[in-house]
Write a protein that holds these residues in place. Structure first.
Motif, short mmCIF file in Angstrom:
data_model
loop_
_atom_site.label_atom_id
_atom_site.label_comp_id
_atom_site.label_asym_id
_atom_site.label_seq_id
_atom_site.Cartn_x
_atom_site.Cartn_y
_atom_site.Cartn_z
N UNK A 126 0.83 -1.21 0.00
CA UNK A 126 0.00 0.00 0.00
C UNK A 126 0.86 1.26 0.00
N UNK A 127 1.92 1.26 0.82
CA UNK A 127 2.81 2.43 0.85
C UNK A 127 3.52 2.57 -0.49
N UNK A 128 3.92 1.41 -1.08
CA UNK A 128 4.57 1.46 -2.39
C UNK A 128 3.67 2.04 -3.46
N UNK A 129 2.40 1.68 -3.44
CA UNK A 129 1.46 2.26 -4.42
C UNK A 129 1.39 3.78 -4.27
N UNK A 130 1.51 4.25 -3.01
CA UNK A 130 1.43 5.70 -2.78
C UNK A 130 2.65 6.44 -3.31
N UNK A 131 3.79 5.74 -3.44
CA UNK A 131 5.01 6.40 -3.94
C UNK A 131 4.78 6.95 -5.34
N UNK A 132 4.17 6.13 -6.19
CA UNK A 132 3.90 6.57 -7.57
C UNK A 132 2.96 7.78 -7.57
N UNK A 133 1.96 7.74 -6.73
CA UNK A 133 1.02 8.86 -6.62
C UNK A 133 1.72 10.13 -6.15
#
Length: 714
Positions: free
Chosen positions: A275-282
């Motif tokens: 979940x935190x990794x997905x937020x990096x792209x955002x």
């Protein structure tokens, strides 16, 4: 500990310089290939080849050390690594860089193995965990600092390549100039991957995925950052955040892993990382550098924690004797994942854009999470208190097998000093002269006295008792270490040697006997006997010490080891040792027999019935006509055989009460063991145990009724 670290200062300096160079290389190569307009898939392939070399190095490093020598192999490999990176500065060719990347990986693996064996030889059982932790700190700090060296010159030139070569070459100097010689390296037989997969499927799969995600994240991160315009100093900060996360997050993850079901912890952190990794792209799309860096540090930190978690998960299922062999297999799984990681990720990034890095890593982690859930249903969780402790392991370097405090410790046999060798040679031809030499060296150089005494004692024809008497007279202040050294050389004379010590230095006997009993388990009973003979008033203290030692050994037996075929036999031997300990000390000091038994039961509660049975057998022997008459003759308050019997029955009741206080859950077993040996005291026993607790009385009666006929008086 401080002295150990100081003695290893040259090695840690070499390690720091070497990893400083590697930190620069790891950020320089993907950045330079980006400037050369190489395809993302080509970049991924070149970076993946590092793990091919690392795998080969891990397999052949020990062979090279035995063939070329420890220090020469270390120096040669780092010199070759320096040549490899300098060659990369001459031509920008993907094939050439891939070959050099394999070579650097091979050289680094060999260097890690050399450092591991050096650290292992210099550490002890008590400090090896701290040495491992300090080593990991040195590696990660150097990797962190290396990220910032890219700002010293343009990546498009040759200066940074030359600087990397200089650092790798300079890392040779501290070790080569050190006075320490390289240690011997033993061959380690690896367990087959299939065998380990059957024992710990989750551990192997986690280790493989750890290699895949770790290599993908830390190799392709500069390419990802370049797609969002993060270059120069900002790139150093961004990469530094990822490395710092890999260091910091091991502490909270390790804490949780040791206090909760490890698989549950693994599942939670995998979901959190995805979940935190997905937020990096955002966050990167919003150009929020600092939130993006923090999120990257968190997800990369969790990815770095999967590797030590996979080792701990595997160790939970392995016997201790299998751990070293299994580590080679786990390193193989990690390297295989490392080979696949950067290239597979680069293909995804080439198809869907650089922004897909963390999406790919997140999906892989979620798939691993699904497998974790499957294994949670497939196998019952190990109780938390029986799980292996989490140990910090950096995936950037080879696993420190011998330094892992969970691995069975083997004392490193250090070569004898020249003085000890000369003394042993003299002892072959002139034993009397060797004894005089040992005495003279012990007086002039006390720190070498124990080593020389032990070396001389091993020679056939030496009068060991005479040697001991001479050393005892010459250097009484060194006698503890000298006694231990001579007893280690001649264990069959242990009792006689310590008995001699008791005659001249009785105050040292307990400490010396305890140390010998700790290092030579087969001499424990003899050392307990000589300690009690020398200081009868210390019987309870001696029993307490050895009972705690035996209890610790029993508790340290791991769940997997309990399933071993030899466990039942070793358990029976341990029970026999405990029983003999109580019997032996009780015979030497009968007036302290009850206190000794209570101390043993306090240390090992589930041995209460065995101890009670042993004690009751001794009481039973006291009921002979001769012993009854002796009680009447020696105790004023006892005048008839009936009074003597009543006194013995009361002693049995008192014993059961005291033992029951030490081990409340074993009360019925204690009483049953005593009544079985002394059926005539059954009534008193039931009355004592049932005061205020009628259920206990009923259970006791049922227990006694179940015994064979003739065993009770009821």
């Amino acid at each position: 500990m401080r002295l150990t670290l100081l003695s290893l200062a040259s090695l840690f300096v070499s390690c720091f310089i070497m990893m400083l160079g590697n930190g620069l290389i790891n950020i320089l190569l993907p950045v330079r290939m980006g400037f050369e307009q190489l395809g993302t898939d080509t970049i991924g392939m070149v970076l993946s080849l590092y793990f091919v070399g690392m795998l080969a190095g891990g397999l052949y490093a020990r062979h090279l050390i035995r063939r070329a020598g420890h220090i020469r192999m270390f120096a040669g490999c780092l010199a070759l690594a320096a040549v490899s990176i300098l060659v990369c500065s001459l031509y920008t060719d993907a094939v050439l860089w891939g070959a050099m990347r394999i070579l650097i990986g091979f050289c680094n693996a060999c260097a890690f193995t050399a450092m591991e064996s050096w650290l292992s030889e210099s550490s002890t059982k008590d400090n090896r965990g701290k040495v491992l932790a300090f080593y990991q700190v040195v590696v990660l700090v150097a990797m962190f600092a290396g990220q910032f060296l890219i700002n010293l010159a343009s990546p498009q030139g040759t200066v940074l390549f030359v600087l990397s070569g200089i650092l790798l070459s300079a890392s040779i100097i501290p070790i080569v100039m050190s006075r320490n010689s390289g240690p011997q390296v033993e061959e380690v037989e690896a367990m087959s991957l299939l065998a380990l997969l059957k024992v710990s499927p989750l551990g192997v799969v986690c280790c493989f995925i750890s290699g895949l995600t770790y290599s993908a994240a830390f190799n392709m991160l500069p390419v990802f950052a370049g797609g969002y315009g993060i270059i120069d100093f900002e790139l150093s900060l961004y990469m530094g955040a990822a490395i710092m996360g890999a260091f910091i997050l091991q502490f909270p993850v390790g804490y949780l892993s040791d206090r909760f079901d490890r698989r549950s912890v693994l599942l939670v952190i995998l979901i959190a990382s995805a979940l935190v990794g997905f937020s990096v792209t955002f966050l990167a799309g919003l150009d929020l550098f600092w939130p993006m860096s923090i999120a990257t540090g968190i997800t990369c930190g969790i990815i770095a924690c999967i590797y030590p978690l996979s080792i701990s998960e595997s160790f939970d299922k392995l016997r201790q004797s299998e751990m070293v062999a299994a580590m080679g297999c786990l390193m193989l799984a990690f390297a295989m994942g490392g080979i696949i990681g950067p290239y597979s990720t680069s293909i995804v990034m080439d198809l869907f854009g650089n922004s897909s890095l963390f999406l790919f890593l997140g999906v892989v982690q979620l798939l691993l999470g699904v497998f974790v859930v499957y294994r949670m249903f497939a196998r019952v969780a190990l109780p938390v208190e029986k799980q292996e402790h989490f140990v910090m392991q950096g995936a950037a370097s080879a696993a420190m097998i011998d330094l892992d405090p969970r691995i069975e410790y083997h004392e490193v046999e250090k070569p004898l000093s020249p003085e000890a060798l000369i003394a042993a040679e003299i002892a072959d031809s002139d034993p009397a002269a060797a004894v005089k030499l040992a005495r003279a060296v012990a007086i002039s150089t006390p720190e070498k006295g124990a080593e020389i005494a032990g070396a001389v004692a091993t020679v056939e024809g030496i009068d060991v008792l005479r040697l001991y008497e001479v050393m005892l007279e010459a250097v009484p202040d060194q006698i503890q270490s000298i006694t231990s050294a001579i007893v280690s050389a001649k264990p069959d004379l242990g009792y006689e040697l310590v008995s001699k010590l008791a005659q001249s230095e009785p105050e040292q006997v307990i400490e010396v006997a305890a140390e010998i009993g700790r290092t030579i388990p087969e001499l424990r009973l003899e050392m307990a006997r000589v300690a009690v003979e020398a200081a009868p008033l210390s019987a309870v203290e001696v029993a307490d010490y050895y009972a705690k030692v035996l209890a610790e050994e029993r508790e340290s037996i791991r769940p997997a080891d309990r399933e071993d075929e030899g466990y039942e036999q070793s358990s029976e031997e341990l029970i026999s040792q405990i029983s003999n300990l109580v019997s032996q000390i009780s015979n030497l000091v009968p007036e302290q027999a009850m206190d000794v038994a209570v101390k043993v039961v306090e240390a090992i509660p589930d041995m209460a019935a065995t101890v009670a049975s042993e004690y009751a057998e001794n009481l039973s022997e006291c009921r002979s006509e001769e012993m009854i008459q002796e009680l009447i003759d020696t105790v004023d308050s006892i005048n008839t055989p009936e009074e003597a019997t009543q006194e013995l029955n009361q002693e049995a009741v008192d014993f059961v009460e005291r033992l029951s206080e030490a081990a409340p859950d074993q009360s019925l077993d204690i009483a049953g063991a005593v009544v079985e040996a002394l059926p005539e005291c059954a009534d008193e026993m039931i009355n004592a145990l049932s005061e205020g607790e009628e259920p206990l009385e009923n259970e006791m009666v049922v227990s006694l009724d179940d015994r064979p006929e003739g065993k009770t008086a009821l």
